[in-house]
Enzyme design. Structure first.
Site, PDB file in Angstrom:
ATOM      1  N   HIS A 189       4.807   0.292   0.564  1.00 36.74           N
ATOM      2  CA  HIS A 189       5.324  -0.432   1.723  1.00 36.74           C
ATOM      3  C   HIS A 189       4.362  -1.522   2.163  1.00 36.74           C
ATOM      4  CE1 HIS A 189       2.754   2.793   3.375  1.00 36.74           C
ATOM      5  NE2 HIS A 189       2.478   1.927   4.343  1.00 36.74           N
ATOM      6  N   GLU A 192       4.477   8.322   8.372  1.00 37.39           N
ATOM      7  CA  GLU A 192       4.442   7.463   9.548  1.00 37.39           C
ATOM      8  C   GLU A 192       5.832   6.913   9.832  1.00 37.39           C
ATOM      9  OE1 GLU A 192       1.855   4.142   8.586  1.00 37.39           O
ATOM     10  OE2 GLU A 192       2.674   4.069   6.567  1.00 37.39           O
ATOM     11  N   ARG A 241      -4.584   0.564  -1.224  1.00 44.86           N
ATOM     12  CA  ARG A 241      -4.072  -0.799  -1.351  1.00 44.86           C
ATOM     13  C   ARG A 241      -3.759  -1.096  -2.814  1.00 44.86           C
ATOM     14  NH1 ARG A 241      -7.834  -1.828   2.787  1.00 44.86           N
ATOM     15  NH2 ARG A 241      -9.479  -2.230   1.262  1.00 44.86           N
ATOM     16  N   GLN A 280       0.830  -1.203   0.000  1.00 42.62           N
ATOM     17  CA  GLN A 280       0.000   0.000   0.000  1.00 42.62           C
ATOM     18  C   GLN A 280       0.863   1.250   0.000  1.00 42.62           C
ATOM     19  OE1 GLN A 280      -0.968   0.686   4.640  1.00 42.62           O
ATOM     20  NE2 GLN A 280      -1.732  -1.288   3.870  1.00 42.62           N
ATOM     21  N   HIS A 284       0.254   5.886   0.914  1.00 44.07           N
ATOM     22  CA  HIS A 284      -0.620   6.940   1.420  1.00 44.07           C
ATOM     23  C   HIS A 284      -0.291   8.250   0.708  1.00 44.07           C
ATOM     24  CE1 HIS A 284      -1.325   4.102   4.686  1.00 44.07           C
ATOM     25  NE2 HIS A 284      -0.027   4.081   4.908  1.00 44.07           N
TER      26      HIS A 284
END
Length: 267
Positions: free
Chosen positions: A136, A78, A156, A58, A60
Protein backbone atom coordinates in the site's frame (compact mmCIF):
# COMPACT_ATOMS: atom_id res chain seq x y z
CA UNK A 1 -9.07 9.84 32.30
CA UNK A 2 -5.90 10.67 30.40
CA UNK A 3 -5.68 13.20 27.57
CA UNK A 4 -2.95 11.66 25.45
CA UNK A 5 0.17 13.70 24.80
CA UNK A 6 0.98 14.36 21.16
CA UNK A 7 4.11 14.05 19.08
CA UNK A 8 4.19 16.39 16.08
CA UNK A 9 6.48 15.03 13.38
CA UNK A 10 7.93 17.13 10.57
CA UNK A 11 8.35 15.30 7.25
CA UNK A 12 9.67 16.42 3.84
CA UNK A 13 6.40 15.10 2.42
CA UNK A 14 4.28 16.84 5.08
CA UNK A 15 2.08 19.90 4.67
CA UNK A 16 2.47 23.53 5.71
CA UNK A 17 -1.32 24.03 5.69
CA UNK A 18 -3.33 21.56 7.75
CA UNK A 19 -7.08 20.96 8.00
CA UNK A 20 -8.81 22.45 11.06
CA UNK A 21 -8.29 22.35 13.97
CA UNK A 22 -4.58 21.87 13.30
CA UNK A 23 -2.14 24.65 12.41
CA UNK A 24 1.40 24.05 11.15
CA UNK A 25 3.97 26.37 12.77
CA UNK A 26 5.46 28.89 10.36
CA UNK A 27 8.14 27.33 8.16
CA UNK A 28 7.31 23.71 9.00
CA UNK A 29 5.87 20.80 7.04
CA UNK A 30 3.91 18.57 9.38
CA UNK A 31 3.53 14.97 8.25
CA UNK A 32 2.17 13.25 11.35
CA UNK A 33 0.60 13.96 14.72
CA UNK A 34 0.84 10.95 17.03
CA UNK A 35 -0.99 10.32 20.27
CA UNK A 36 1.32 8.58 22.71
CA UNK A 37 -0.28 5.23 23.69
CA UNK A 38 -1.09 5.01 27.41
CA UNK A 39 0.38 2.15 29.42
CA UNK A 40 -3.06 0.74 30.16
CA UNK A 41 -3.97 0.57 26.45
CA UNK A 42 -0.70 0.32 24.57
CA UNK A 43 -1.91 -2.13 21.91
CA UNK A 44 -3.21 0.70 19.70
CA UNK A 45 -1.71 3.80 18.13
CA UNK A 46 -3.75 6.70 16.74
CA UNK A 47 -2.25 9.31 14.46
CA UNK A 48 -3.17 11.96 11.91
CA UNK A 49 -1.23 11.88 8.62
CA UNK A 50 -0.94 14.83 6.20
CA UNK A 51 0.76 14.45 2.80
CA UNK A 52 1.97 16.76 0.04
CA UNK A 53 3.86 13.98 -1.78
CA UNK A 54 3.40 10.25 -2.27
CA UNK A 55 4.64 8.11 0.59
CA UNK A 56 6.69 4.99 -0.02
CA UNK A 57 5.10 1.79 -1.31
CA UNK A 58 5.33 -0.55 1.66
CA UNK A 59 3.81 -3.30 3.75
CA UNK A 60 3.88 -4.61 7.31
CA UNK A 61 4.23 -8.10 8.81
CA UNK A 62 1.64 -9.92 10.91
CA UNK A 63 1.96 -10.86 14.58
CA UNK A 64 2.61 -14.49 13.61
CA UNK A 65 5.42 -13.46 11.26
CA UNK A 66 7.19 -11.24 13.80
CA UNK A 67 6.81 -13.86 16.52
CA UNK A 68 8.40 -16.43 14.20
CA UNK A 69 11.41 -14.08 13.87
CA UNK A 70 11.71 -13.67 17.64
CA UNK A 71 10.46 -10.06 17.58
CA UNK A 72 7.37 -10.65 19.70
CA UNK A 73 3.90 -9.48 18.70
CA UNK A 74 4.91 -6.61 16.42
CA UNK A 75 2.53 -7.11 13.50
CA UNK A 76 0.60 -4.19 12.09
CA UNK A 77 -2.92 -4.02 10.77
CA UNK A 78 -4.27 -0.52 10.29
CA UNK A 79 -7.13 1.52 8.92
CA UNK A 80 -7.46 4.91 7.27
CA UNK A 81 -10.33 7.36 7.68
CA UNK A 82 -9.95 10.20 5.17
CA UNK A 83 -10.80 13.62 6.65
CA UNK A 84 -9.65 15.85 3.76
CA UNK A 85 -8.44 15.31 0.21
CA UNK A 86 -7.26 17.60 -2.55
CA UNK A 87 -8.52 17.05 -6.12
CA UNK A 88 -6.81 14.00 -7.60
CA UNK A 89 -5.72 12.59 -4.22
CA UNK A 90 -5.54 8.80 -4.09
CA UNK A 91 -4.53 5.83 -1.95
CA UNK A 92 -2.74 2.84 -3.48
CA UNK A 93 -3.91 -0.45 -1.94
CA UNK A 94 -3.33 -3.94 -3.30
CA UNK A 95 -2.65 -5.01 -6.87
CA UNK A 96 -4.87 -4.87 -9.93
CA UNK A 97 -4.24 -8.60 -10.47
CA UNK A 98 -2.37 -11.44 -8.78
CA UNK A 99 1.41 -10.89 -8.69
CA UNK A 100 4.07 -13.46 -7.80
CA UNK A 101 7.13 -12.67 -5.69
CA UNK A 102 9.61 -12.51 -8.59
CA UNK A 103 7.41 -10.14 -10.58
CA UNK A 104 6.87 -7.98 -7.50
CA UNK A 105 10.60 -7.73 -6.82
CA UNK A 106 11.39 -6.78 -10.41
CA UNK A 107 8.64 -4.15 -10.36
CA UNK A 108 9.90 -2.71 -7.06
CA UNK A 109 13.42 -2.49 -8.48
CA UNK A 110 12.41 -0.68 -11.68
CA UNK A 111 9.58 1.41 -10.18
CA UNK A 112 6.76 -0.14 -12.19
CA UNK A 113 5.21 -1.42 -8.95
CA UNK A 114 3.57 2.01 -8.66
CA UNK A 115 1.49 1.29 -11.76
CA UNK A 116 0.62 -2.22 -10.58
CA UNK A 117 -1.19 -0.94 -7.49
CA UNK A 118 -4.85 0.05 -7.58
CA UNK A 119 -5.04 3.78 -6.82
CA UNK A 120 -8.38 4.74 -5.26
CA UNK A 121 -9.47 8.35 -5.73
CA UNK A 122 -10.55 9.56 -2.29
CA UNK A 123 -12.69 12.19 -0.61
CA UNK A 124 -13.48 13.02 3.00
CA UNK A 125 -15.36 10.13 4.61
CA UNK A 126 -13.70 7.31 2.67
CA UNK A 127 -12.55 4.42 4.84
CA UNK A 128 -10.05 1.60 4.20
CA UNK A 129 -8.90 -1.33 6.34
CA UNK A 130 -5.37 -2.53 5.54
CA UNK A 131 -4.56 -6.10 6.67
CA UNK A 132 -0.98 -7.05 7.46
CA UNK A 133 1.09 -7.94 4.35
CA UNK A 134 -1.01 -5.70 2.06
CA UNK A 135 1.16 -3.61 -0.28
CA UNK A 136 0.00 0.00 0.00
CA UNK A 137 0.90 3.69 -0.26
CA UNK A 138 -0.66 7.02 0.69
CA UNK A 139 -0.72 9.49 -2.18
CA UNK A 140 -0.21 13.25 -2.14
CA UNK A 141 -2.85 15.68 -0.91
CA UNK A 142 -4.45 13.40 1.69
CA UNK A 143 -5.25 14.02 5.36
CA UNK A 144 -6.41 11.00 7.31
CA UNK A 145 -6.75 9.40 10.71
CA UNK A 146 -4.85 6.14 11.10
CA UNK A 147 -5.76 3.64 13.81
CA UNK A 148 -3.33 0.74 13.98
CA UNK A 149 -1.76 -1.98 16.01
CA UNK A 150 1.04 -0.30 17.91
CA UNK A 151 4.04 -1.42 15.85
CA UNK A 152 6.75 0.48 13.99
CA UNK A 153 7.88 -2.30 11.62
CA UNK A 154 7.55 -1.10 8.03
CA UNK A 155 9.06 -2.71 4.94
CA UNK A 156 9.65 -0.16 2.18
CA UNK A 157 9.50 -1.69 -1.29
CA UNK A 158 9.78 1.45 -3.43
CA UNK A 159 10.41 5.09 -2.52
CA UNK A 160 10.45 7.02 -5.82
CA UNK A 161 14.24 7.31 -5.80
CA UNK A 162 14.44 8.99 -2.40
CA UNK A 163 17.62 8.09 -0.48
CA UNK A 164 16.07 5.86 2.17
CA UNK A 165 16.69 2.22 2.96
CA UNK A 166 14.50 -0.33 1.22
CA UNK A 167 13.55 -3.74 2.63
CA UNK A 168 12.87 -5.86 -0.45
CA UNK A 169 13.80 -9.23 1.04
CA UNK A 170 11.70 -8.77 4.17
CA UNK A 171 8.78 -7.06 2.46
CA UNK A 172 8.39 -9.42 -0.47
CA UNK A 173 8.72 -12.44 1.83
CA UNK A 174 5.47 -11.44 3.56
CA UNK A 175 3.70 -9.48 0.80
CA UNK A 176 0.20 -10.36 -0.33
CA UNK A 177 0.34 -10.14 -4.12
CA UNK A 178 -3.42 -9.91 -4.62
CA UNK A 179 -6.14 -7.26 -5.02
CA UNK A 180 -7.50 -5.58 -1.91
CA UNK A 181 -10.75 -7.07 -0.59
CA UNK A 182 -13.52 -4.64 -1.67
CA UNK A 183 -15.44 -5.35 1.55
CA UNK A 184 -12.64 -3.59 3.44
CA UNK A 185 -13.31 -0.17 1.90
CA UNK A 186 -16.41 2.02 1.88
CA UNK A 187 -17.66 5.58 2.28
CA UNK A 188 -18.89 6.71 5.69
CA UNK A 189 -21.96 8.99 5.42
CA UNK A 190 -21.79 12.47 6.93
CA UNK A 191 -24.14 11.49 9.76
CA UNK A 192 -25.06 8.32 11.59
CA UNK A 193 -23.41 5.86 13.95
CA UNK A 194 -21.48 3.14 12.13
CA UNK A 195 -19.18 0.24 12.99
CA UNK A 196 -16.01 0.74 10.94
CA UNK A 197 -13.81 -2.13 12.16
CA UNK A 198 -14.96 -5.40 13.75
CA UNK A 199 -11.67 -7.06 14.72
CA UNK A 200 -9.63 -9.11 14.64
CA UNK A 201 -7.28 -6.79 16.55
CA UNK A 202 -9.43 -3.79 17.39
CA UNK A 203 -12.96 -2.42 17.17
CA UNK A 204 -13.63 1.08 15.80
CA UNK A 205 -16.94 2.96 15.74
CA UNK A 206 -17.98 6.38 14.45
CA UNK A 207 -20.61 7.77 16.83
CA UNK A 208 -23.22 10.36 15.93
CA UNK A 209 -24.50 11.81 19.19
CA UNK A 210 -25.13 9.40 22.04
CA UNK A 211 -24.20 5.69 21.94
CA UNK A 212 -27.09 3.29 22.38
CA UNK A 213 -27.25 0.57 25.03
CA UNK A 214 -25.94 -2.11 22.66
CA UNK A 215 -22.81 -0.13 21.83
CA UNK A 216 -22.26 0.87 25.46
CA UNK A 217 -22.27 -2.81 26.40
CA UNK A 218 -19.35 -3.36 24.00
CA UNK A 219 -17.17 -0.66 25.58
CA UNK A 220 -17.11 -1.49 29.28
CA UNK A 221 -13.29 -1.52 29.46
CA UNK A 222 -10.58 0.97 28.44
CA UNK A 223 -11.11 2.78 25.14
CA UNK A 224 -9.70 5.68 23.16
CA UNK A 225 -11.98 8.63 22.35
CA UNK A 226 -11.25 10.79 19.29
CA UNK A 227 -13.66 13.75 18.90
CA UNK A 228 -14.28 14.87 15.32
CA UNK A 229 -17.10 17.43 15.63
CA UNK A 230 -18.01 18.88 18.99
CA UNK A 231 -16.17 18.29 22.23
CA UNK A 232 -16.65 15.40 24.63
CA UNK A 233 -15.94 15.24 28.33
CA UNK A 234 -14.19 12.31 29.97
CA UNK A 235 -14.41 12.17 33.77
CA UNK A 236 -15.48 15.81 33.61
CA UNK A 237 -12.52 17.01 31.52
CA UNK A 238 -13.15 18.44 28.05
CA UNK A 239 -11.51 16.88 24.99
CA UNK A 240 -11.81 18.97 21.82
CA UNK A 241 -11.54 17.88 18.17
CA UNK A 242 -7.90 17.24 17.32
CA UNK A 243 -7.34 15.49 20.64
CA UNK A 244 -7.50 11.91 21.87
CA UNK A 245 -8.19 10.61 25.36
CA UNK A 246 -8.16 7.37 27.30
CA UNK A 247 -11.39 6.52 29.12
CA UNK A 248 -11.72 3.56 31.46
CA UNK A 249 -15.20 2.80 30.17
CA UNK A 250 -17.69 4.46 27.86
CA UNK A 251 -19.91 5.47 30.79
CA UNK A 252 -17.14 7.89 31.82
CA UNK A 253 -17.63 9.77 28.53
CA UNK A 254 -20.25 12.46 27.95
CA UNK A 255 -20.90 12.88 24.23
CA UNK A 256 -22.41 15.95 22.58
CA UNK A 257 -25.92 15.25 21.25
CA UNK A 258 -24.99 16.64 17.83
CA UNK A 259 -21.31 15.64 17.87
CA UNK A 260 -19.30 13.11 15.88
CA UNK A 261 -16.65 11.01 17.57
CA UNK A 262 -14.51 7.93 16.96
CA UNK A 263 -14.12 5.34 19.71
CA UNK A 264 -11.83 2.33 19.59
CA UNK A 265 -10.60 -0.50 21.79
CA UNK A 266 -8.52 -3.67 21.39
CA UNK A 267 -10.32 -6.97 20.84
Amino acid sequence: MTVLSTRTVEKPWGRDRLPAPFVAPEGTRIGEIWFEPPETLDQLLVKYIFTSEKLSIQNHPSDAQTEAKGQGRQGKEECWYVIDAEPGAALGIGFSEDVDADTMRAAAEDGSIEDMLVWHAVRAGDFFYIPANTVHAIGAGVSLIEVQQNSDITYRLYDYGRPRELHLDEGIAVATGTPHDPHLRFHVPARGTQRLVEGPFFVLDRLDGQPDAELRAQYTGPLLVIPREGSVTVDGEEVAPGGCALAHGIDAVRFADDGLCLVTRPC
